[in-house]
Design an enzyme around this catalytic site. Structure first.
Site, PDB file in Angstrom:
ATOM      1  N   ASN A 134      33.973   2.403  15.878  1.00 55.47           N
ATOM      2  CA  ASN A 134      34.726   3.430  16.615  1.00 55.47           C
ATOM      3  C   ASN A 134      35.482   4.386  15.691  1.00 55.47           C
ATOM      4  O   ASN A 134      36.326   3.958  14.908  1.00 55.47           O
ATOM      5  CB  ASN A 134      35.727   2.711  17.544  1.00 55.47           C
ATOM      6  N   HIS A 149      39.547  -5.928  31.922  1.00 58.81           N
ATOM      7  CA  HIS A 149      40.859  -5.312  31.733  1.00 58.81           C
ATOM      8  C   HIS A 149      41.470  -4.821  33.043  1.00 58.81           C
ATOM      9  O   HIS A 149      40.816  -4.106  33.795  1.00 58.81           O
ATOM     10  CB  HIS A 149      40.742  -4.077  30.831  1.00 58.81           C
ATOM     11  N   ARG A 189      42.674  -9.441  31.608  1.00 60.17           N
ATOM     12  CA  ARG A 189      43.670  -9.015  30.623  1.00 60.17           C
ATOM     13  C   ARG A 189      44.610  -8.025  31.283  1.00 60.17           C
ATOM     14  O   ARG A 189      44.158  -7.090  31.943  1.00 60.17           O
ATOM     15  CB  ARG A 189      42.967  -8.355  29.436  1.00 60.17           C
ATOM     16  N   TYR A 208      49.896   0.641  24.605  1.00 61.90           N
ATOM     17  CA  TYR A 208      48.471   0.439  24.358  1.00 61.90           C
ATOM     18  C   TYR A 208      47.781  -0.016  25.654  1.00 61.90           C
ATOM     19  O   TYR A 208      48.335  -0.810  26.417  1.00 61.90           O
ATOM     20  CB  TYR A 208      48.267  -0.626  23.264  1.00 61.90           C
ATOM     21  N   ASP A 255      47.199  -8.304  25.269  1.00 65.24           N
ATOM     22  CA  ASP A 255      46.924  -7.830  23.908  1.00 65.24           C
ATOM     23  C   ASP A 255      48.154  -7.102  23.375  1.00 65.24           C
ATOM     24  O   ASP A 255      48.568  -6.076  23.928  1.00 65.24           O
ATOM     25  CB  ASP A 255      45.718  -6.874  23.965  1.00 65.24           C
ATOM     26  N   HIS A 267      48.180  -5.875  20.364  1.00 60.82           N
ATOM     27  CA  HIS A 267      47.540  -4.831  19.548  1.00 60.82           C
ATOM     28  C   HIS A 267      48.236  -4.559  18.221  1.00 60.82           C
ATOM     29  O   HIS A 267      48.554  -3.411  17.886  1.00 60.82           O
ATOM     30  CB  HIS A 267      47.377  -3.548  20.374  1.00 60.82           C
ATOM     31  N   GLU A 290      46.918 -11.845  22.299  1.00 62.87           N
ATOM     32  CA  GLU A 290      45.982 -11.313  21.293  1.00 62.87           C
ATOM     33  C   GLU A 290      46.665 -10.438  20.258  1.00 62.87           C
ATOM     34  O   GLU A 290      47.562  -9.658  20.593  1.00 62.87           O
ATOM     35  CB  GLU A 290      44.936 -10.502  22.068  1.00 62.87           C
ATOM     36  N   GLU A 319      39.438  -8.935  16.256  1.00 64.33           N
ATOM     37  CA  GLU A 319      38.471  -7.897  16.635  1.00 64.33           C
ATOM     38  C   GLU A 319      38.186  -6.937  15.491  1.00 64.33           C
ATOM     39  O   GLU A 319      37.147  -6.286  15.493  1.00 64.33           O
ATOM     40  CB  GLU A 319      38.939  -7.142  17.889  1.00 64.33           C
ATOM     41  N   ARG A 330      38.027 -13.505  17.444  1.00 63.84           N
ATOM     42  CA  ARG A 330      37.552 -12.360  18.242  1.00 63.84           C
ATOM     43  C   ARG A 330      36.469 -11.531  17.569  1.00 63.84           C
ATOM     44  O   ARG A 330      36.139 -10.438  18.023  1.00 63.84           O
ATOM     45  CB  ARG A 330      38.738 -11.443  18.562  1.00 63.84           C
ATOM     46  N   HIS A 347      35.080  -9.809  20.853  1.00 60.27           N
ATOM     47  CA  HIS A 347      35.450  -8.458  21.252  1.00 60.27           C
ATOM     48  C   HIS A 347      34.288  -7.818  22.016  1.00 60.27           C
ATOM     49  O   HIS A 347      33.147  -7.901  21.579  1.00 60.27           O
ATOM     50  CB  HIS A 347      35.716  -7.661  19.970  1.00 60.27           C
ATOM     51  N   ASP A 368      33.593   0.431  23.136  1.00 56.68           N
ATOM     52  CA  ASP A 368      33.196   1.061  21.878  1.00 56.68           C
ATOM     53  C   ASP A 368      32.220   0.217  21.055  1.00 56.68           C
ATOM     54  O   ASP A 368      31.920   0.560  19.912  1.00 56.68           O
ATOM     55  CB  ASP A 368      34.405   1.505  21.047  1.00 56.68           C
ATOM     56  N   GLU A 398      34.816 -10.904  26.125  1.00 50.92           N
ATOM     57  CA  GLU A 398      35.420  -9.711  26.733  1.00 50.92           C
ATOM     58  C   GLU A 398      34.339  -8.842  27.366  1.00 50.92           C
ATOM     59  O   GLU A 398      33.251  -8.672  26.812  1.00 50.92           O
ATOM     60  CB  GLU A 398      36.156  -8.906  25.656  1.00 50.92           C
ATOM     61  N   TRP A 423      48.582   1.351  15.405  1.00 48.00           N
ATOM     62  CA  TRP A 423      48.171   1.660  16.777  1.00 48.00           C
ATOM     63  C   TRP A 423      47.578   0.415  17.397  1.00 48.00           C
ATOM     64  O   TRP A 423      46.912  -0.368  16.758  1.00 48.00           O
ATOM     65  CB  TRP A 423      47.151   2.802  16.808  1.00 48.00           C
TER      66      TRP A 423
HETATM   67  O1  EZ4 Z   1      41.579  -1.102  20.907  1.00 43.88           O
HETATM   68  O2  EZ4 Z   1      38.059  -1.518  20.650  1.00 43.88           O
HETATM   69  O3  EZ4 Z   1      40.892  -5.969  22.910  1.00 43.88           O
HETATM   70  N1  EZ4 Z   1      40.445  -4.884  22.837  1.00 43.88           N
HETATM   71  C1  EZ4 Z   1      40.931  -3.901  22.095  1.00 43.88           C
HETATM   72  C2  EZ4 Z   1      40.135  -2.623  22.071  1.00 43.88           C
HETATM   73  C3  EZ4 Z   1      40.385  -1.808  20.818  1.00 43.88           C
HETATM   74  C4  EZ4 Z   1      39.267  -0.833  20.608  1.00 43.88           C
HETATM   75  C5  EZ4 Z   1      39.401  -0.115  19.278  1.00 43.88           C
HETATM   76  O4  EZ4 Z   1      38.221   0.528  18.954  1.00 43.88           O
HETATM   77  O5  EZ4 Z   1      41.950  -4.064  21.480  1.00 43.88           O
HETATM   78  O6  EZ4 Z   1      40.401  -1.862  23.221  1.00 43.88           O
HETATM   79 CO    CO Z   2      42.322  -6.202  21.305  1.00 47.40          CO
END
Ligand code: EZ4
Ligand code: CO
Length: 404
Positions: A39, A124, A149, A161, A212, A214, A238, A264, A285, A314, A318, A341, A404
């Site tokens: 991605n 999600h 999730r 996020y 998550d 993140h 996560e 991931e 992941r 994961h 993407d 996922e 991020w």
């Molecule tokens: O942010 O795949 O758990 N899933 C994630 C994803 C990631 C994206 C980043 O390319 O955290 O949504």
């Molecule tokens: Co994630």
């Protein structure tokens, strides 16, 4: 008779978002496809494949999957890294597809056969506020998902996020230059238990709930979050903290019984060696597309099995349907499977990548087609040219560039 690779082609397409596909053809006319999508860095993988991998593939024995893996991994001298490992993954997945097609078997049969009846997936749910999140959770439970999730906008924080912008479906890579988001950890840490309490009050304890973080917490913040969520019995929490620093999870682990999932962004077994051998996580992941394909994912899973760590691959939008299909064969056949996922792709993506996999009542099946069961419609793919699309970056309220 030896079956040689006579052609290998890199296909970049953007049916809703960018995907990198490698299509390998052999002397007996069989072809296989592999996903190497990274991605926001898609063309780096495409160039790596085109310029440095494809020339080495032509003429090789298509049956020698492990040897080709070693050849590309050791042979580059420069080991690991997301670009290299996504490129190797694309080759490896295409070769497994070819081998299974030649054996006239669905891939999971070559991997040892079914270990379970179906692959449990989670999807999600999200909301701009708790009410919207609760609706989204209920909606996904009605669709049959047994694991969801949950992500919610944090009051007072402009961009949490996992939350869509406006009414569009959630897709983080949405701008040709990264969008800048603002993040506040203290506000998030205060809000997260309230969010989880509201979801449990609504759906009870029979649904598996995941969340998550993140990569946005320090180890001690992660420990506090894990503790504050214990009573809500998450399936997993996560990416609490960036995992380049594997020993950071020792501190998190000492403080909380909330199950942890990481990986991931991992691309090799070495990224999770300490996390697994010290039992610092519960789920790994790594995905087929980012961690060296089926061959390397099996190695990671076997290693994890020794320590009671399960897979939780994961599976965002993407990675392409090819990765999803391969992941389902892997998930059906690996003994220490945990969960997979599943973020459904948009209609255009599904059309460009016709696939045999199906979803029913919380489980997915890879289908019975020989190979991994996912193809690419090249004519249709050509109608969706590459578009530069980047993930956002996050800054703290004082302007500091953050994770991020
Ligand atoms: O942010 O795949 O758990 N899933 C994630 C994803 C990631 C994206 C980043 O390319 O955290 O949504
Ligand atoms: Co994630």
């Amino acid at each position: 008779m030896e079956t040689k690779i006579i052609d290998a082609r890199v296909i970049v397409t953007c049916p809703g978002r960018n995907f990198v596909t490698l299509k390998i053809t052999t002397t007996d006319g069989v072809y296989g496809v592999g996903d190497g999508t990274l991605n926001g860095r898609e063309l780096a993988v495409a160039a790596y494949l085109q310029e440095h991998v494809v020339p080495c593939l032509i003429g090789r024995d298509a049956d020698r999957i492990e040897d080709t893996w070693q050849y590309l991994y050791r042979g580059a001298y420069w080991r690991r890294g997301p670009v290299t490992m996504a490129a190797i993954a694309a080759v490896d997945t295409a070769l497994w597809d070819i081998k299974a097609k030649r054996a006239n078997m669905p891939l999971y049969q070559l991997l040892g056969g079914k270990c379970r009846e179906g692959v449990t997936v989670y999807t999600h749910a999200n909301g701009h506020d708790i009410a919207q999140l609760l609706d989204s959770v209920s909606h996904h439970i009605e669709l049959g998902y047994k694991a969801v999730r949950v992500q919610c906008a944090v009051p007072g924080v402009a961009d949490a996020y996992g939350i869509p912008h406006g009414d569009k479906p959630y897709e983080p890579a949405d701008a040709s230059i990264p969008r800048e988001e603002v993040w506040s950890t203290p506000k998030y840490l205060r809000f997260a238990p309230k969010m989880m309490e509201a979801v449990r009050a609504k759906v009870g304890f029979d649904v598996a709930l995941l969340h998550d973080a993140h990569h946005r917490l320090t180890p001690i913040e992660a420990a506090a979050l894990g503790k504050s969520l214990e009573e809500f019995r998450l399936f997993w929490l996560e990416d609490v903290t960036p995992a380049e620093n594997q020993e950071a999870f020792q501190l998190v682990r000492q403080h909380t019984t909330t199950p942890l999932a990481v990986g991931e962004v991992f691309n090799s077994i070495f990224d999770c060696q300490q996390l697994i051998s010290e039992r610092l996580i519960d789920y790994v992941r790594a995905s087929v597309a980012h961690a060296g394909g089926i061959t390397h994912m099996r190695r990671i899973a076997s290693f994890a099995e020794l320590y009671g760590v399960k897979t939780g691959c994961h599976g965002p939008t993407d990675v392409s349907p090819i990765c999803m299909g391969a992941a389902l064969h892997f998930g059906l056949s690996v003994p220490n499977f945990g969960i997979q996922e599943h973020m459904p792709h948009c209609a255009e993506t599904d059309e460009v990548f016709p696939h045999a996999y199906t979803f029913n009542d919380g489980y997915m099946q890879p289908g019975e087609q020989p190979g991994h069961g996912v193809d690419i419609d090249e004519k249709l793919a050509a109608r969706f040219p590459y578009k530069r699309m980047y993930l956002p970056v996050a800054r703290l309220e004082d302007g500091t560039l953050f994770n991020w």
